[in-house]
Design an enzyme around this catalytic site. Structure first.
Site, PDB file in Angstrom:
ATOM      1  N   LYS A  17      -6.051  12.321  -4.849  1.00 32.78           N
ATOM      2  CA  LYS A  17      -5.068  12.228  -3.759  1.00 32.78           C
ATOM      3  C   LYS A  17      -5.046  10.832  -3.158  1.00 32.78           C
ATOM      4  O   LYS A  17      -3.998  10.274  -2.873  1.00 32.78           O
ATOM      5  CB  LYS A  17      -5.528  13.172  -2.638  1.00 32.78           C
ATOM      6  CG  LYS A  17      -4.636  14.325  -2.399  1.00 32.78           C
ATOM      7  CD  LYS A  17      -5.125  15.124  -1.200  1.00 32.78           C
ATOM      8  CE  LYS A  17      -6.582  15.404  -1.287  1.00 32.78           C
ATOM      9  NZ  LYS A  17      -7.280  15.850  -0.146  1.00 32.78           N
ATOM     10  N   GLY A  18      -6.252  10.281  -2.972  1.00 33.14           N
ATOM     11  CA  GLY A  18      -6.370   8.962  -2.357  1.00 33.14           C
ATOM     12  C   GLY A  18      -5.700   7.905  -3.221  1.00 33.14           C
ATOM     13  O   GLY A  18      -4.981   7.037  -2.727  1.00 33.14           O
ATOM     14  N   LYS A 188      -0.366  25.579 -17.157  1.00 36.52           N
ATOM     15  CA  LYS A 188      -0.131  26.718 -16.263  1.00 36.52           C
ATOM     16  C   LYS A 188       0.316  26.259 -14.867  1.00 36.52           C
ATOM     17  O   LYS A 188      -0.303  25.357 -14.279  1.00 36.52           O
ATOM     18  CB  LYS A 188      -1.422  27.542 -16.136  1.00 36.52           C
ATOM     19  CG  LYS A 188      -1.790  28.276 -17.425  1.00 36.52           C
ATOM     20  CD  LYS A 188      -0.765  29.347 -17.719  1.00 36.52           C
ATOM     21  CE  LYS A 188      -1.115  30.150 -18.962  1.00 36.52           C
ATOM     22  NZ  LYS A 188      -0.040  31.097 -19.311  1.00 36.52           N
ATOM     23  N   THR A 189       1.339  26.907 -14.355  1.00 34.44           N
ATOM     24  CA  THR A 189       1.882  26.500 -13.048  1.00 34.44           C
ATOM     25  C   THR A 189       1.387  27.368 -11.887  1.00 34.44           C
ATOM     26  O   THR A 189       1.594  27.023 -10.732  1.00 34.44           O
ATOM     27  CB  THR A 189       3.427  26.571 -13.048  1.00 34.44           C
ATOM     28  OG1 THR A 189       3.812  27.938 -13.231  1.00 34.44           O
ATOM     29  CG2 THR A 189       4.034  25.726 -14.142  1.00 34.44           C
ATOM     30  N   LYS A 224      10.504  25.244 -13.881  1.00 36.18           N
ATOM     31  CA  LYS A 224       9.767  26.391 -13.357  1.00 36.18           C
ATOM     32  C   LYS A 224       9.056  26.024 -12.043  1.00 36.18           C
ATOM     33  O   LYS A 224       9.119  26.760 -11.048  1.00 36.18           O
ATOM     34  CB  LYS A 224       8.738  26.817 -14.414  1.00 36.18           C
ATOM     35  CG  LYS A 224       8.082  28.145 -14.145  1.00 36.18           C
ATOM     36  CD  LYS A 224       7.287  28.547 -15.376  1.00 36.18           C
ATOM     37  CE  LYS A 224       6.427  29.751 -15.085  1.00 36.18           C
ATOM     38  NZ  LYS A 224       5.539  30.067 -16.202  1.00 36.18           N
ATOM     39  N   CYS A 382     -26.686  -7.226  -0.563  1.00 33.87           N
ATOM     40  CA  CYS A 382     -27.365  -6.593   0.571  1.00 33.87           C
ATOM     41  C   CYS A 382     -28.813  -6.240   0.197  1.00 33.87           C
ATOM     42  O   CYS A 382     -29.645  -7.131   0.136  1.00 33.87           O
ATOM     43  CB  CYS A 382     -26.563  -5.397   1.062  1.00 33.87           C
ATOM     44  SG  CYS A 382     -26.920  -5.019   2.792  1.00 33.87           S
ATOM     45  N   HIS A 508     -21.453  -7.599   2.016  1.00 33.53           N
ATOM     46  CA  HIS A 508     -20.883  -6.790   0.924  1.00 33.53           C
ATOM     47  C   HIS A 508     -19.554  -7.392   0.454  1.00 33.53           C
ATOM     48  O   HIS A 508     -18.493  -6.984   0.929  1.00 33.53           O
ATOM     49  CB  HIS A 508     -20.654  -5.356   1.397  1.00 33.53           C
ATOM     50  CG  HIS A 508     -21.914  -4.594   1.580  1.00 33.53           C
ATOM     51  ND1 HIS A 508     -22.488  -3.858   0.564  1.00 33.53           N
ATOM     52  CD2 HIS A 508     -22.727  -4.471   2.650  1.00 33.53           C
ATOM     53  CE1 HIS A 508     -23.603  -3.304   1.016  1.00 33.53           C
ATOM     54  NE2 HIS A 508     -23.779  -3.654   2.263  1.00 33.53           N
ATOM     55  N   GLU A 510     -17.964  -6.925  -2.155  1.00 32.97           N
ATOM     56  CA  GLU A 510     -17.121  -6.000  -2.925  1.00 32.97           C
ATOM     57  C   GLU A 510     -15.976  -5.419  -2.099  1.00 32.97           C
ATOM     58  O   GLU A 510     -14.969  -4.985  -2.642  1.00 32.97           O
ATOM     59  CB  GLU A 510     -17.967  -4.871  -3.529  1.00 32.97           C
ATOM     60  CG  GLU A 510     -18.552  -3.848  -2.564  1.00 32.97           C
ATOM     61  CD  GLU A 510     -19.909  -4.243  -1.978  1.00 32.97           C
ATOM     62  OE1 GLU A 510     -20.207  -5.446  -1.932  1.00 32.97           O
ATOM     63  OE2 GLU A 510     -20.665  -3.340  -1.559  1.00 32.97           O
TER      64      GLU A 510
HETATM   65  N1  GLN Z   1     -31.478  -1.012   3.611  1.00 31.33           N
HETATM   66  C1  GLN Z   1     -31.176  -2.381   3.825  1.00 31.33           C
HETATM   67  C2  GLN Z   1     -30.908  -2.698   5.285  1.00 31.33           C
HETATM   68  O1  GLN Z   1     -30.670  -1.828   6.075  1.00 31.33           O
HETATM   69  C3  GLN Z   1     -29.993  -2.801   2.969  1.00 31.33           C
HETATM   70  C4  GLN Z   1     -28.726  -2.151   3.396  1.00 31.33           C
HETATM   71  C5  GLN Z   1     -27.650  -2.227   2.351  1.00 31.33           C
HETATM   72  O2  GLN Z   1     -27.909  -2.525   1.193  1.00 31.33           O
HETATM   73  N2  GLN Z   1     -26.421  -1.915   2.727  1.00 31.33           N
HETATM   74  O3  GLN Z   1     -30.944  -3.839   5.651  1.00 31.33           O
END
Ligand code: GLN
Length: 533
Positions: A17-18, A188-189, A224, A382, A508, A510
């Site tokens: 859905k997302g 199948k519907t 259908k 992290c 982070h 990402e």
């Molecule tokens: N556990 C670690 C901290 O709290 C790393 C946290 C994480 O990787 N998001 O600093």
């Protein structure tokens, strides 16, 4: 005028859905519309920040530090929206607000009830977001499956809301499953019919059904579904499993003319989308020239969703490098048992992602050592940075027993320790160092080469930090602190001089990677992996 699209799900969870909501967002944005996406989650947690990845997958962090559902990651990756804590509402938040108001006497002696007080709280949120966006389209995904008890207040609230804003301004899209029954040899519907009947019981008649299926929906089946579900044939949309990548979904939905029909129903006069760049990106994922194998060493690797944004960021970086990134998921505990060679030998890159708790830590330390010694590109995120520091302290600086106080409170060398401001904190929810913070980058470092900038902003989620008492000692042995908070107190990026690519960050990255804008560290990491044999 604000237009509203509500996306519900039926039959089973995990129907995408997302992704469907995000993909519709992509198409509408490519048609020049201002789009914002949000998610309503019926569970009682105030936010997913306190949930284990085993329960919930990744926790996606926003600029403002909100810890949210991973679908918000799809929304930000598939569109240019920059979301805030306003865009992920849970039952927990709704009840917290209602009960706080009750204690404050705001209900003036009334009996507090699900209808109207809880539903009003939900509608209020939709209106607040509408005020922010003004002329534009709000796509709201309702988590869970129609029929769940805890989802009812949300469905009731959007039913009432639709009545208030009137037809032509609001659309209900229902995502459903059209399963293939092998013994009968056909699609199948009935499950879809029944889930729509369930929705109608609540008073919602969907305008569009997104039919998740493994096989094409032939015209008779579409007919259908249209008849039995009371949805015009244009509103019966096939969403077949994509072959290669989730980024194909917007293209498939466009082929099904979903965006045309949405614009028609909402009276939006918008030009056809120019999807050339998106297509080009998808093409680069499907048929790249190069290929690398990158190991992601974690403890939640059996879960597809636990490192979602990292996998996506690797895909974006791969596409930009014309390279397929094959992700090899390595359980850090297996490395502890069998050593690194078996699992990490032959990889062109090693990534250690974020994480919490002691389990699997030593396997990650072994992985970082292997990458450092074998000169394999290493990327720590992290916890992955904290691991790199621990490993370097132990093995290069000879600090025996070096550790993070998260894992060993009696370590003789706590090279990673709790941040000062964390000592007073007892509550767990929303209390880490969260969201966007500025990092200053040192010139003449790998980090600077990657970012081409002296200041950057990145999203964070951590309680522990590099202990500055060990800074000098580690730097003397060749660990460079290439990024730090502007006051110089917190280490944000470390790297190892003389290694082809060894970089680790406390934030982070990402969460900021987008399909056509790969994150610079991910881009550099994949590039370095391509030069590793
Ligand atoms: N556990 C670690 C901290 O709290 C790393 C946290 C994480 O990787 N998001 O600093």
């Amino acid at each position: 005028m604000t237009k509203y699209i509500f996306v519900t799900g039926g039959v089973v969870s995990s129907l995408g859905k997302g992704l469907a909501a995000a993909s519709l967002g992509t198409l509408l944005e490519h048609r020049g519309q201002k789009v914002i996406l949000q998610k309503f989650d019926p569970y009682l947690n105030v936010d997913p920040g306190t949930m284990s990845p085993f329960q919930h997958g990744e926790v996606y962090v926003l600029d403002d530090g909100a810890e949210t559902d991973l679908d918000l990651g799809h929304y930000e990756r598939f569109t240019s929206t920059n979301l805030s804590r306003m865009n992920n509402l849970t039952s927990g938040q709704v009840y917290l607000n209602v009960l706080t108001k009750e204690r404050e006497g705001k209900y003036l002696g009334n009996t507090v009830q699900v209808i109207p007080h809880v539903t009003n709280e939900i509608k209020e949120r939709i209106r607040n977001v509408a005020e922010q966006i003004g002329d534009g389209i709000i796509i709201t995904e309702i988590g869970g499956t129609v029929g769940d008890i805890e989802g009812l207040p949300f469905l009731e609230a959007i039913r009432q809301f639709a009545l208030e804003v009137g037809p032509g301004n609001v659309l209900f899209i229902h995502t459903s499953l059209v399963p293939y029954i092998k013994a009968a040899g056909e699609l199948k519907t009935k499950p879809t019919q029944q889930s729509i009947a369930k929705l109608r019981e609540i008073g919602i008649s969907p305008h569009i059904i997104l039919c998740r299926t493994e096989y094409p929906l032939e015209p008779d089946l579409r007919h259908k579904l249209s008849m039995h579900c009371n949805v015009p044939i244009e509103g019966v949309i096939e969403v077949r499993d994509v072959k290669h990548t989730i980024y194909e979904v917007p293209l498939k939905l466009h082929e099904e003319r979903l965006d045309d029909y949405v614009c028609k129903l909402l009276h939006i006069d918008a030009p056809q989308p120019d999807l050339a760049r998106w297509r080009n990106f998808v093409q680069r994922i499907i048929s790249p020239t190069h290929h690398v194998r990158i190991g992601v060493v974690g403890k939640y690797i059996e879960l597809q969703d636990a490192y979602k944004s990292i996998y996506e960021a690797l895909t974006h970086a791969g596409a930009a490098n014309d390279c397929k990134v094959e992700i090899v998921k390595v359980d850090s505990e297996s490395i502890e048992k069998a050593g690194p060679e078996l699992y990490l030998g032959g990889l062109q890159g090693i990534l250690v992602p974020g994480g919490f708790g002691e389990r699997g830590i030593e396997g990650k330390v072994i992985a970082a050592r292997y990458a450092r010694e074998q000169k394999i590109p290493y990327f720590g995120i992290c916890l992955g940075m904290q691991i790199a520091v621990i490993e370097f302290a132990r093995d290069v600086c000879g600090l025996k027993g070096a550790n993070s106080t998260e894992f060993d409170t009696t370590s003789p060398h706590p090279v990673i320790s709790l941040m000062d401001e964390q000592h007073q904190i007892v509550e767990k929810g929303g209390t880490m160092r969260l969201g966007t913070w500025v990092t200053d980058i040192q010139p003449d470092t790998k980090a600077y080469d990657l970012y081409h900038s002296a200041t950057i902003t990145e999203r964070h989620r951590h309680r522990y930090e590099f202990n500055p008492d060990y800074k000098q000692q580690l730097e003397d042995k060749g660990l460079t602190l290439s990024g730090s908070s502007p006051d110089g107190k917190l280490a944000e990026i470390v790297e190892i001089k003389g290694h082809p690519f060894f970089i680790a960050c406390q934030f982070h990255p990402e969460f900021l990677s987008k399909p056509n804008h790969p994150h610079p560290i991910f881009f550099g990491f994949v590039k370095a992996a391509m030069n590793t044999h």
